[in-house]
Design a protein around this motif. Structure first.
Motif, PDB file in Angstrom:
ATOM      1  N   ARG A 211       0.812  -1.222   0.000  1.00 38.61           N
ATOM      2  CA  ARG A 211       0.000   0.000   0.000  1.00 38.61           C
ATOM      3  C   ARG A 211       0.847   1.275   0.000  1.00 38.61           C
ATOM      4  O   ARG A 211       0.585   2.157  -0.822  1.00 38.61           O
ATOM      5  CB  ARG A 211      -0.998  -0.034   1.149  1.00 38.61           C
TER       6      ARG A 211
ATOM      7  N   ARG B 296      -4.688   2.007  -8.358  1.00 38.94           N
ATOM      8  CA  ARG B 296      -3.302   2.462  -8.205  1.00 38.94           C
ATOM      9  C   ARG B 296      -2.357   1.432  -8.800  1.00 38.94           C
ATOM     10  O   ARG B 296      -2.505   0.232  -8.585  1.00 38.94           O
ATOM     11  CB  ARG B 296      -2.949   2.662  -6.744  1.00 38.94           C
TER      12      ARG B 296
ATOM     13  N   SER C  89       2.545   1.757  -3.440  1.00 40.12           N
ATOM     14  CA  SER C  89       1.642   1.966  -4.574  1.00 40.12           C
ATOM     15  C   SER C  89       1.546   3.434  -4.977  1.00 40.12           C
ATOM     16  O   SER C  89       1.140   3.743  -6.090  1.00 40.12           O
ATOM     17  CB  SER C  89       0.236   1.449  -4.240  1.00 40.12           C
ATOM     18  N   PHE C  90       1.919   4.320  -4.091  1.00 40.06           N
ATOM     19  CA  PHE C  90       1.820   5.745  -4.378  1.00 40.06           C
ATOM     20  C   PHE C  90       3.029   6.289  -5.140  1.00 40.06           C
ATOM     21  O   PHE C  90       3.007   7.427  -5.579  1.00 40.06           O
ATOM     22  CB  PHE C  90       1.649   6.534  -3.075  1.00 40.06           C
TER      23      PHE C  90
ATOM     24  N   PHE D 115      -7.129   0.138  -3.801  1.00 37.34           N
ATOM     25  CA  PHE D 115      -5.819   0.125  -4.462  1.00 37.34           C
ATOM     26  C   PHE D 115      -5.860  -0.545  -5.833  1.00 37.34           C
ATOM     27  O   PHE D 115      -4.834  -0.688  -6.489  1.00 37.34           O
ATOM     28  CB  PHE D 115      -4.768  -0.539  -3.569  1.00 37.34           C
TER      29      PHE D 115
END
Length: 179
Positions: free
Chosen positions: A53, A171, A56-57, A168
């Motif tokens: 998580r 993403r 993922s950015f 997510f």
């Protein structure tokens, strides 16, 4: 803020590396070429699930070691798994779908279909097959661990996937995804 890298990069363990992917030990009961270590409490799969998580950015990721290459592969596979799930998918259906995904069409980083194949060294056919078997084993174990995590709400098992995990789906790590 930099991306989160594998903690295994700092370890100087003698591990065989194929196509830039280290064949690290994992805690699993699934048969395969991965070195078995039942005393492991935290392995590369746990690390990938933990770092999926936040990573993922990020659109950029500097590879600091071979273990980062394994982390990238596992993050891309987790993303592929989440894209298979829908809000109406039950836990039993998810287990079947994701297991099928884990064992079929295992793409190794040397394959042209892999989204970041240029970041990985080439491999001969024999080593490629051994890596494919290792990654298939790791993918099966990852699915076994991912499904209970995604189907947990407030610490209790649920029949619907967590909306926090499904958020997510849109993403993509480094803007890439496996198909």
């Amino acid at each position: 803020m930099p991306a989160y890298h594998s903690t295994y990069n700092a370890q100087a363990a003698e591990v065989r590396v194929i196509n830039g992917i280290p064949l690290v030990p994992i805690a699993t009961k699934i048969r395969g070429p991965a070195p078995y270590n039942p005393s492991l409490t935290y392995d590369a799969i746990d690390e990938a699930l933990e770092l999926f998580r936040p990573n993922s950015f990020f659109k950029n990721f500097e590879i600091k070691g071979n273990d980062d290459r394994l982390l990238i592969y596992l993050i891309l596979f987790i993303s592929q798994c989440l894209n298979k799930l829908r809000t109406t998918t039950t836990q039993a259906e998810a287990t079947k779908q994701l297991y099928s995904l884990a064992v079929t069409n295992v793409v190794i980083p040397a394959d042209p279909q892999f989204p970041l194949h240029s970041m990985y060294p080439q491999v001969d056919r024999m080593e490629g097959e051994q890596l494919r078997q290792y990654l298939q084993q790791v993918r099966q174990e990852l699915v076994q661990r991912l499904v209970p995590i995604v189907y947990t709400a407030d610490g209790q098992s649920s029949q619907a996937p967590s909306k926090w995990w499904l958020s997510f789906q849109k993403r993509h790590f480094m803007g890439k995804s496996m198909h």
